[in-house]
Each structure stands twice: as C-alpha cells, then as structure tokens.
Design a protein around this motif. Structure first.
Motif, short mmCIF file in Angstrom:
data_model
loop_
_atom_site.label_atom_id
_atom_site.label_comp_id
_atom_site.label_asym_id
_atom_site.label_seq_id
_atom_site.Cartn_x
_atom_site.Cartn_y
_atom_site.Cartn_z
N ASN A 1 -1.26 33.81 41.97
CA ASN A 1 -2.62 33.65 42.48
C ASN A 1 -2.71 34.35 43.83
O ASN A 1 -2.56 33.74 44.88
N SER A 2 -2.95 35.64 43.80
CA SER A 2 -3.02 36.40 45.04
C SER A 2 -3.85 37.65 44.82
O SER A 2 -3.75 38.31 43.77
N CYS A 3 -4.69 37.98 45.82
CA CYS A 3 -5.48 39.21 45.73
C CYS A 3 -4.60 40.44 45.86
O CYS A 3 -5.03 41.56 45.58
N TRP A 4 -3.32 40.25 46.27
CA TRP A 4 -2.40 41.38 46.39
C TRP A 4 -1.61 41.62 45.11
O TRP A 4 -0.87 42.59 45.02
N CYS A 5 -1.76 40.71 44.16
CA CYS A 5 -1.00 40.83 42.91
C CYS A 5 -1.97 40.98 41.75
O CYS A 5 -2.63 40.01 41.35
N PRO A 6 -2.12 42.17 41.19
CA PRO A 6 -3.10 42.41 40.13
C PRO A 6 -2.62 42.04 38.72
O PRO A 6 -3.31 42.34 37.76
N GLU B 1 -5.42 27.76 28.59
CA GLU B 1 -5.65 27.72 27.15
C GLU B 1 -6.39 26.44 26.80
O GLU B 1 -5.98 25.35 27.23
N ILE B 2 -7.48 26.56 26.07
CA ILE B 2 -8.31 25.42 25.72
C ILE B 2 -8.14 25.10 24.24
O ILE B 2 -8.33 25.98 23.38
N GLN B 3 -7.79 23.86 23.94
CA GLN B 3 -7.68 23.40 22.56
C GLN B 3 -8.68 22.27 22.35
O GLN B 3 -8.71 21.31 23.10
N ALA B 4 -9.51 22.40 21.32
CA ALA B 4 -10.49 21.36 21.03
C ALA B 4 -10.85 21.42 19.55
O ALA B 4 -11.53 22.35 19.13
N PRO B 5 -10.36 20.44 18.78
CA PRO B 5 -9.47 19.34 19.14
C PRO B 5 -8.06 19.84 19.40
O PRO B 5 -7.76 21.01 19.14
N PRO B 6 -7.18 18.98 19.92
CA PRO B 6 -5.80 19.38 20.21
C PRO B 6 -5.12 20.03 19.02
O PRO B 6 -5.22 19.55 17.89
N GLY B 7 -4.49 21.17 19.28
CA GLY B 7 -3.83 21.93 18.24
C GLY B 7 -4.65 23.09 17.71
O GLY B 7 -4.12 23.97 17.04
N THR B 8 -5.94 23.12 18.05
CA THR B 8 -6.82 24.22 17.63
C THR B 8 -7.32 24.96 18.86
O THR B 8 -8.11 24.43 19.65
N ILE B 9 -6.84 26.19 19.06
CA ILE B 9 -7.25 26.98 20.22
C ILE B 9 -8.66 27.49 20.01
O ILE B 9 -8.96 28.14 19.01
N VAL B 10 -9.53 27.20 20.98
CA VAL B 10 -10.92 27.66 20.88
C VAL B 10 -11.29 28.65 21.98
O VAL B 10 -12.35 29.27 21.92
N GLY B 11 -10.44 28.78 23.00
CA GLY B 11 -10.78 29.72 24.06
C GLY B 11 -9.77 29.73 25.18
O GLY B 11 -8.78 28.98 25.18
N TYR B 12 -10.04 30.64 26.12
CA TYR B 12 -9.19 30.81 27.29
C TYR B 12 -10.06 31.02 28.52
O TYR B 12 -11.22 31.45 28.41
N VAL B 13 -9.50 30.70 29.67
CA VAL B 13 -10.10 31.08 30.95
C VAL B 13 -9.07 31.94 31.67
O VAL B 13 -7.94 31.51 31.90
N ALA B 14 -9.44 33.18 31.99
CA ALA B 14 -8.50 34.13 32.57
C ALA B 14 -9.03 34.67 33.88
O ALA B 14 -10.21 35.05 33.99
N GLN B 15 -8.16 34.68 34.89
CA GLN B 15 -8.54 35.26 36.18
C GLN B 15 -8.47 36.78 36.10
O GLN B 15 -7.57 37.35 35.50
N LYS B 16 -9.45 37.43 36.70
CA LYS B 16 -9.50 38.88 36.78
C LYS B 16 -9.27 39.31 38.23
O LYS B 16 -9.83 38.72 39.15
N TRP B 17 -8.48 40.36 38.39
CA TRP B 17 -8.15 40.79 39.75
C TRP B 17 -9.36 41.39 40.44
O TRP B 17 -10.08 42.23 39.88
N ASP B 18 -9.60 40.94 41.67
CA ASP B 18 -10.65 41.49 42.52
C ASP B 18 -10.23 41.26 43.96
O ASP B 18 -9.82 40.15 44.32
N PRO B 19 -10.30 42.27 44.82
CA PRO B 19 -9.82 42.11 46.20
C PRO B 19 -10.74 41.27 47.08
O PRO B 19 -10.34 40.84 48.16
N PHE B 20 -11.98 41.01 46.62
CA PHE B 20 -12.94 40.34 47.50
C PHE B 20 -13.48 39.02 46.93
O PHE B 20 -13.68 38.07 47.69
#
Length: 260
Positions: free
Chosen positions: A130-135, A142-161
């Motif tokens: 978790n650093s603006c210096w590391c791209p 990872e989001i499972q709903a219900p448990p065991g079934t992957i329905v989505g992800y939340v991913a950080q995108k690199w941005d310097p600002f």
C-alpha cells in the motif's frame, strides 16, 4: 436527457445502473462493463433487505480491551439500514501476529452474518502493499456471496495523487471505479469516496467516512461509514462495496489519529 441528469445530480445520486447506455452518446457503454449480473436463482440472496437498500450504514464497534492495553484487536462492525436497524454483523478473523506486526496491511477474513447467525458474505483480504511508490502488488479483496461463490473483487489501482480502486466482477473485469480525495484525513469533516462509471463521467454513489467527533476520532478506532447507492443496483455490487468500505477503514482510518 441533459435536464434529467441535472435533476438527478441535485438529488445526490443519479438513477443510473452500470451497463445502461452512457449519457454521452459518443462513448457507448461496453457490454463487458456491465454490473447488472444476475444473482444465481439457486442461491439465497444475502439478505432480504439488501436488494432494496439505497443507504447502508456501517458502524465499527469500540474495543475497550484494545483501548486500555493499546493493542490491535480484531475489528467488528454492525451493518445497518437507513433506519438504523442492524441487518448484518461482520467479524474479522486474523492472527495476533499479523495484527501486531503487519498492522493495517494484515491479511484477514471478514465474515458477515445476518441476524439469524447465517454467514451470507465472506471478504478475503491477502497481504499486499500500500504505497504510491509501489505500482505493483497493491491492495485487493475477494468477495464471496454466499460463502464459496466468488462474485467480485475490489482492486487498488496505482495513482501518485489520488486513492483509486475498481470494483470487478467474478471474471476480474472492471465494472465500476472508486475515486477518493487527495487527503483522507477528513479535517473535522466527512471523507467521500465517489463511485463512478468506468469512464469516470458519471457518479452513481459514494462511500463516506462520517466525522464522529473529536473524542471518538482521536481516542478510539471506532469509525462510521455510509454507502450511498441506487436502490436497484445489483446485490453483488452492493456486497463488493461493503467489502470496499472495510478496505478503506483498514487503509486510511485504522489508526485513531487518522480521523482528524
């Protein structure tokens, strides 16, 4: 069309579902960027309330033991509807070593249960940078709903600002973007993370960290969040936004002085 968009913006949240035609006719929406994935009919919905909610309130419970001993304990959250009624309860599962030495970057699993105690959503967080210096190798959930079934992800995108994230479907295709402010300290006010379409031309909602007062924000880690979304937004996207809210708490507000 333009007059309707202006009216919707004044009301706070435009009535726009990802996957609908883009207001800008020169940039048609891509079918691969649809957030309206059908919930599998053979699986129960996470909760009968979730499909109709346009405001989800998340309240972190105060850990008195952690306050007294100055140690990091597992986070616990109450998830409520717009009337303040609890519909879910979330508990972090992590080992003491990770909480002590990895602190806010720790890997963990958050298990979300309904009022009957049935687990309906599972959020897995691996150990990431978790650093603006590391791209590379940035934050991801990872989001499972219900448990065991992957329905989505939340991913950080690199941005310097700016803190930027994407909500992805089960195939890791980007469907929405989340853009935070340059400064997440709050300065005695709310901190808003705007939820936008992929081209960032339209804001469909926001995740807000509410200002809780000087004493709460300085001397405790208890945070309050609000997720503002269209009521008819797909339940899988709402589940991912709940996970994103937990991620923001870990990344930006876990330390008591971060709320200032």
């Amino acid at each position: 069309m333009a007059s309707k968009d202006v009216q919707n913006q004044r009301r706070g949240l435009p009535r726009f579902l990802p996957g609908a035609p883009d207001p800008d006719q020169s940039l048609p929406a891509s079918s691969s960027n649809s957030a309206t994935q059908a919930w599998p009919p053979s699986l129960p919905l996470p909760n009968s309330f979730l499909p109709t909610l346009d405001l989800i309130i998340i309240h972190q419970q105060v850990e008195l033991l952690g306050m007294i001993l100055g140690t990091e304990t597992s986070n616990k959250y109450e998830i409520k509807n717009n009337l303040g009624q609890r519909i879910y309860f979330a508990v972090e599962e992590s080992i003491c070593f990770n909480r002590t030495f990895c602190s806010t970057l720790r890997s963990c699993t958050l298990r979300i249960t309904d009022n009957s105690g049935r687990e309906v959503i599972t959020v897995n967080r691996p150990l990431r940078c978790n650093s603006c210096w590391c791209p590379c190798y940035l934050q991801e959930l990872e989001i499972q709903a219900p448990p065991g079934t992957i329905v989505g992800y939340v991913a950080q995108k690199w941005d310097p600002f700016l803190p930027k994230f994407t909500i992805q479907n089960a195939n890791k295709e980007d469907i929405l973007k989340i853009v935070g402010p340059c400064a997440t300290c709050g300065c005695f006010g709310d901190v808003d993370f705007e939820v936008k379409t992929i081209n960032e031309k339209l804001t469909i909602g926001k995740i807000s960290k509410y200002w809780s007062g000087f004493v709460n924000n300085v001397f405790t880690n208890a945070d309050n969040f609000g997720i503002h979304v269209p009521a008819d937004l797909d339940v899988t996207v709402k589940a991912a936004m709940i996970g994103a809210c937990f991620l923001f708490d870990f990344m930006f507000f876990e330390h008591s002085l971060a709320g200032l």
